[in-house]
Design a protein around this motif. Structure first.
Motif, mmCIF file in Angstrom:
data_model
loop_
_atom_site.group_PDB
_atom_site.id
_atom_site.type_symbol
_atom_site.label_atom_id
_atom_site.label_comp_id
_atom_site.label_asym_id
_atom_site.label_seq_id
_atom_site.Cartn_x
_atom_site.Cartn_y
_atom_site.Cartn_z
ATOM 1 N N UNK A 1 7.936 -7.034 5.243
ATOM 2 C CA UNK A 1 7.205 -6.115 4.386
ATOM 3 C C UNK A 1 7.438 -6.401 2.903
ATOM 4 N N UNK B 1 -0.614 -13.849 3.450
ATOM 5 C CA UNK B 1 -1.922 -13.238 3.623
ATOM 6 C C UNK B 1 -1.786 -11.723 3.644
ATOM 7 N N UNK B 2 -0.944 -11.276 4.551
ATOM 8 C CA UNK B 2 -0.761 -9.849 4.743
ATOM 9 C C UNK B 2 0.707 -9.533 4.852
ATOM 10 N N UNK B 3 1.078 -8.366 4.387
ATOM 11 C CA UNK B 3 2.430 -7.892 4.626
ATOM 12 C C UNK B 3 2.429 -7.163 5.959
ATOM 13 N N UNK B 4 3.601 -7.084 6.586
ATOM 14 C CA UNK B 4 3.681 -6.375 7.859
ATOM 15 C C UNK B 4 4.577 -5.152 7.705
ATOM 16 N N UNK B 5 3.985 -4.017 7.388
ATOM 17 C CA UNK B 5 4.799 -2.820 7.191
ATOM 18 C C UNK B 5 5.407 -2.340 8.504
ATOM 19 N N UNK B 6 6.462 -1.564 8.389
ATOM 20 C CA UNK B 6 7.012 -0.881 9.556
ATOM 21 C C UNK B 6 6.374 0.501 9.539
ATOM 22 N N UNK C 1 -0.136 -5.916 10.856
ATOM 23 C CA UNK C 1 -0.348 -5.843 9.409
ATOM 24 C C UNK C 1 -1.338 -4.723 9.109
ATOM 25 N N UNK C 2 -0.980 -3.504 9.454
ATOM 26 C CA UNK C 2 -1.932 -2.409 9.303
ATOM 27 C C UNK C 2 -2.207 -2.086 7.835
ATOM 28 N N UNK C 3 -3.442 -1.768 7.573
ATOM 29 C CA UNK C 3 -3.844 -1.337 6.242
ATOM 30 C C UNK C 3 -4.714 -0.120 6.389
ATOM 31 N N UNK C 4 -5.945 -0.186 5.873
ATOM 32 C CA UNK C 4 -6.869 0.929 6.012
ATOM 33 C C UNK C 4 -7.387 0.967 7.451
ATOM 34 N N UNK C 5 -7.760 2.144 7.900
ATOM 35 C CA UNK C 5 -8.374 2.297 9.216
ATOM 36 C C UNK C 5 -9.704 1.542 9.198
ATOM 37 N N UNK D 1 -13.035 3.521 9.938
ATOM 38 C CA UNK D 1 -13.328 4.467 8.860
ATOM 39 C C UNK D 1 -13.750 3.728 7.601
ATOM 40 N N UNK D 2 -13.130 2.577 7.376
ATOM 41 C CA UNK D 2 -13.462 1.804 6.182
ATOM 42 C C UNK D 2 -14.901 1.294 6.252
ATOM 43 N N UNK E 1 -9.444 7.346 6.700
ATOM 44 C CA UNK E 1 -9.588 6.061 6.007
ATOM 45 C C UNK E 1 -8.253 5.564 5.444
ATOM 46 N N UNK F 1 -1.174 -2.914 1.704
ATOM 47 C CA UNK F 1 -2.240 -3.388 2.603
ATOM 48 C C UNK F 1 -3.466 -2.493 2.497
ATOM 49 N N UNK F 2 -3.223 -1.192 2.494
ATOM 50 C CA UNK F 2 -4.324 -0.236 2.387
ATOM 51 C C UNK F 2 -5.128 -0.477 1.105
ATOM 52 N N UNK G 1 -7.214 -3.636 1.287
ATOM 53 C CA UNK G 1 -8.389 -3.458 2.149
ATOM 54 C C UNK G 1 -9.485 -2.699 1.405
#
Lengths: 366, 352
Positions: free
Chosen positions: A269, A278-283, A346-350, A353-354, B156, B211-212, B215
Motif C-alpha cells: 500500500x 500501476x495500482x496500490x493494494x490497500x488493506x 487493488x480496490x478503488x472506486x466502486x 457505481x462509477x 461510488x 486508488x479511489x 479512478x
C-alpha cells in the motif's frame, strides 16, 4: 494463544534489553483494553531495532511500559530486563536512576517533552546533574554546549540560553536528542521522533540520531509508522498489529521476503518514489478494537488469505524457513515469492457505481 | 464588461489538453499586526509570491512543499476562499479574483475542495446523508430522486449506502475522507482541489483513498490540484508536479522527470530526504542534504529564497556566482533541462 517466543537475534549473551511476554491492559468503563498482548524482543548491545505498526497497534505503549511511564491504572505483566535487572515492579525512584543513564527516551512531540519555562541549557544540565551530582554547574553547562553542537545546533553557546519556544520544531527535537544522549545511555528508545517534522528536517534529525548512537554506542529502538525510515536506520524490524508482534526479522527479511500478509499488505500500500506502480493494494477494513478482541488471528477480518482456522486459532510467532525471521501466520509458507498484488485487491472506486455516475454525467451535459 | 484577454501561455510547463484553471502571478500576503490596543500593520507574511501555473483538463497537478511553503494558501486562494492580494485566476474565461462571494457561488458547483482533516471538515451534528446532500440543497438541486443520488454517491466512494443515517464520528478516518470526497462530487464538479487528502491516514488506508481518487479522476475526466507534502504520493497520483518553497514555485515538471532528474537544489533535497522502503537502495543512495530550517516568510531572504539553506550556494558556488543568488530572484524558466526551474545554476541530477 498469546505466548511470545520473542525476537531472538542469535543467542549471544550481550543483550542490553530483553522484553518477554509483555502484556499491558487498561481497565476502562467499557471493559479491559488489551493494548499489548505478549510482546517480546531482545536488543543486543549497539544494535538497532525498528518497531513498525499503524496507529493503535501498541508500539508506543510497549515503549512506555519498558520505561515504567504508564499510568498507575495500567496492568503490566511480563518481564523487562535491562542488563539482567528486572525493571517491572521497580520503584519509581529506582527507575529514575536508570532513566536517562541506562535507557533514554525520545518522544514524538518535542514541544511537550521540553519544559517551556526553562532554558534548554538548564534542561540538559538537569539531566546531567541528576546522574552526576558532583559534576558542578559550570561543567554541566559546558557539556550542554558540547552536546548541542554534537546534535547539529548552530552557535550552541548562544542557543544554550534559549527557551524551547524560541527554537523551531527541528531544533527542539535536536535538544531532546541531546538530552537523551547526555548520560551516555545503553539504550535509546525513539518513539516517532520525526513524525511531527518536515521531510528535509526529518532527514537532519535522523542524522542527528545516528550521531547520538555512534557517540554513545547505544542500542536503538526506533518506533515509527514510516517503513522508509526503518529501511534506512535499523538492523532488525518487528511489525506490530493489534498489540502483538506479528512478524520480525532482519530488515532484508521484512522488506524483501515478508511472511505475514499484514506486512505484505503494508508494503503493497506504499506508493514509492523509485518505481511506477500501476495500482496500490490497500488493506481493506480497519484494525480491530482492542476492547473486544475476537478470538483467532486479529488480522483475519482484513486478510484475503483467511481460512476457517484463522477465526479461532491465533497463530504464535514461529520461525520461517530463514533463521531469525519469525511470522505469526498459519499460512506463512504460502507467501513465498508472492507479491502484494497477487494477494490483495487493488480496490478503488466502486466500478459499477462509477460507470453509472459517468453516464449520468454525460447526460447532464447534453 | 470587456472580455478579458486570455492569459499569456507558460512555455515549457507541459501538460496536455485545454487549460481549465489558469493562474498568473498569484500573490497572497497576510498582514502581521502589532500587539497592544492600537493594532497596526507591521509587516506581511509572504505566503504566496507570484505563482503561475495552468491546470489542464483531465489532469492531476501535484503541488508539493513543506509546511509554510504556501501550498495550502494557493489552494484556498484559487477557490476564492481567501482573496488574492494580486494576480489572476482564470476559470473558463472568467477572472475569479474579481468575483464577489455571490458571483462566485454558482461557480462553486464546478470548483470543489476536499480538506486535509477528515475529523474537522465534517459537521458532527448531521447525518452522513445530510452532509453529502448539503451541497445539493444549497444549490437547489435536492429534488425528487436526490436521496438515491446521495446513496449512489456513497456507494461510488466505497461506503455502504445504508450507513447514510449514521454520523461522522461513527466512521474511521479513511471512511470520513471518503465522505468528504462524496460531498465534493455531489455537484459534479470539473475541478477538485485536494488539500492533503491522505496525510492524516495510516498507509494501508491511504492506499485505498488514493486508488479511489485516481479512478474518479480518470473515469470522470476531472482536474485535480493535489496538494501534499509527501513526494511518494505525488509520484503515484500526479501527472505533473510543481514544487513550492517559501511562497514561490521553484520547479515544475512531469512527475517522472521530476523524480528521475530533479534540477532545483531544493527538489533534489526533497527527493533525497524521502526514505525509500527498500533497505539496500536506501542505504546506497546518493543524498543532497540541506542545513537549517525554513526562514520566516515575514522576512524572506532576498534574491533566491532557498539560498540560505542551499547546498550548492554553500559549497559549490564562487563568491561572484553567489551575487546573482542574493540579488536576483530566479525566474521559473526552462534552463536547458527541459522543464522550468527557478535556479540560476540549475543542473539535473539523478538521485534514485
Amino acid at each position: 494463544m498469546t505466548t511470545s517466543q520473542g525476537v531472538q537475534a542469535g543467542s549471544g549473551s550481550g543483550a542490553v534489553l530483553e522484553v518477554e511476554d509483555l502484556t499491558v491492559e487498561f481497565p476502562t468503563e467499557d471493559g479491559v483494553v488489551r493494548a499489548v498482548r505478549g510482546v517480546g524482543y531482545r536488543l543486543e548491545r549497539g544494535e538497532s531495532l525498528g518497531i513498525v505498526g499503524e496507529s493503535g497497534s501498541g508500539k508506543s505503549v510497549t515503549a512506555l511500559a519498558v520505561m515504567g511511564l504508564l499510568p498507575a491504572t495500567a496492568r503490566v505483566r511480563g518481564s523487562v530486563r535491562f542488563e539482567g535487572t528486572e525493571l517491572l515492579g521497580l520503584s519509581d525512584a529506582r527507575l529514575s536512576d536508570l532513566r536517562g543513564s541506562g535507557i533514554a527516551m525520545i518522544f514524538q512531540d518535542p514541544m511537550t517533552s521540553l519544559n517551556p519555562v526553562y532554558t534548554v541549557g538548564y534542561q540538559i544540565a538537569e539531566t546531567l546533574l541528576r546522574h552526576n551530582p558532583g559534576l558542578g554547574g559550570r561543567a554541566a553547562r559546558e557539556r550542554s554546549v558540547d552536546l548541542l553542537g554534537t546534535v547539529g545546533i548552530p552557535s550552541p553557546q548562544r542557543r544554550v540560553d534559549s527557551y524551547p519556544h524560541e527554537l523551531s520544531g527541528g531544533m527542539r527535537q535536536r535538544v531532546v536528542i541531546a538530552i537523551a544522549m547526555a548520560n551516555d545511555p545503553d539504550v535509546i528508545i525513539a518513539d516517532e521522533p520525526t513524525t511531527a517534522l518536515d521531510v528535509t528536517v526529518q532527514a537532519q534529525i535522523l542524522d542527528a540520531l545516528e550521531t547520538a548512537r555512534s557517540e554513545t554506542g547505544a542500542a536503538l529502538v526506533l518506533i515509527t509508522h514510516d517503513l522508509g525510515v526503518v529501511a534506512g536506520h535499523t538492523d532488525r524490524v518487528a511489525v506490530m498489529y493489534a498489540g502483538r508482534i506479528v512478524e520480525t526479522g532482519s530488515v532484508e527479511d521484512i522488506f524483501y521476503t515478508p511472511r505475514m500478509p499484514y506486512t505484505l499488505g503494508l508494503l503493497g500500500s506504499l506508493p514509492r518514489m523509485d518505481r511506477d506502480e500501476e495500482r496500490l493494494t490497500p488493506i481493506t477494513g480497519s484494525p480491530p478494537s482492542l476492547l473486544h478482541l475476537p478470538p483467532g488471528c486479529p488480522f483475519a477480518p482484513r486478510c484475503p488469505m483467511r481460512q476457517d482456522v484463522c477465526d479461532h486459532d491465533e497463530p504464535p510467532l514461529r520461525t520461517t524457513a530463514h533463521d531469525g525471521h519469525l511470522s505469526a501466520c498459519h499460512f506463512a509458507e504460502r507467501l513465498v515469492d508472492t507479491g502484494a498484488g497477487e494477494i490483495f485487491d487493488a480496490v478503488g472506486a466502486d466500478a459499477e457505481a462509477l460507470a453509472r455516475f459517468a453516464d449520468t454525467e454525460s447526460e447532464d451535459s447534453v | 464588461m470587456s472580455v478579458p484577454q486570455p492569459p499569456p501561455p507558460l512555455p515549457g510547463h507541459g501538460g496536455t489538453g485545454a487549460p481549465v484553471l489558469q493562474v498568473r502571478d498569484l500573490v497572497k500576503h497576510f498582514p502581521v499586526m502589532s500587539r497592544g490596543v492600537v493594532r497596526r500593520r507591521v509587516g506581511d507574511v509572504h505566503a504566496v509570491c507570484g505563482a503561475s501555473f495552468d491546470l489542464h483538463e483531465n489532469e492531476t497537478l501535484g503541488l508539493v512543499g513543506e509546511s509554510g511553503s504556501g501550498k495550502t494558501t494557493i489552494a484556498r486562494t484559487l477557490l476564492n476562499l481567501e482573496s488574492a492580494t494580486s494576480g489572476q485566476v482564470r476559470y473558463q474565461g472568467r477572472e475569479l479574483t474579481e468575483l464577489s462571494r455571490r458571483q462566485m457561488r454558482p461557480l462553486r458547483r464546478e470548483l470543489q475542495i476536499v480538506f486535509q482533516d477528515p475529523y474537522a471538515s465534517l459537521d458532527p451534528r448531521i447525518s452522513v446523508h445530510e452532509i453529502v446532500a448539503e451541497p445539493l440543497r444549497i444549490h437547489g438541486r435536492y429534488g425528487p430522486g436526490a436521496g438515491d443520488e446521495v446513496r449512489e454517491l456513497l456507494r461510488l466512494v466505497g461506503l455502504n449506502p445504508e450507513h447514510g443515517n449514521r454520523f461522522a464520528h461513527e466512521f474511521s478516518g479513511g471512511q470520513r475522507q471518503r465522505i468528504g470526497i462524496a460531498r465534493a462530487l455531489a455537484l459534479r464538479p470539473k475541478v477538485i482541489v485536494l488539500d492533503e487528502p491522505v496525510s492524516a491516514l495510516d498507509v494501508s488506508i491511504q492506499a485505498g483513498v488514493l486508488n479511489l481518487l485516481m479512478d474518479l479522476q480518470s473515469e470522470l475526466g476531472l482536474s485535480f490540484l493535489f496538494v501534499a507534502h509527501d513526494l511518494s504520493v505525488m509520484r503515484h497520483v500526479a501527472q505533473r508536479v510543481a514544487v513550492m518553497y517559501l511562497g514561490r514555485l521553484v520547479e515544475i515538471a512531469p512527475a517522472r522527470t521530476l523524480f528521475a532528474r530533479p534540477a532545483h537544489p531544493y527538489t533534489q533535497a526533497l527527493v533525497s530526504a524521502i526514505p525509500l522502503p527498500d533497505p539496500r537502495k536506501e542505504r546506497a543512495r546518493r543524498r543532497v542534504t540541506v542545513q537549517g530550517d525554513v526562514p520566516s516568510p515575514i522576512r524572506p531572504p532576498s534574491g533566491c529564497r532557498f539560498r540560505t539553506r542551499c547546498p550548492k550556494f554553500a559549497d559549490e558556488l564562487t563568491e561572484s556566482e553567489r551575487v546573482s543568488c542574493v540579488e536576483q530572484v530566479p525566474e521559473l524558466i526552462d534552463r536547458g533541462g527541459g522543464n522550468p526551474v527557478a535556479c540560476h545554476y540549475a543542473e539535473s541530477v539523478e538521485l534514485l
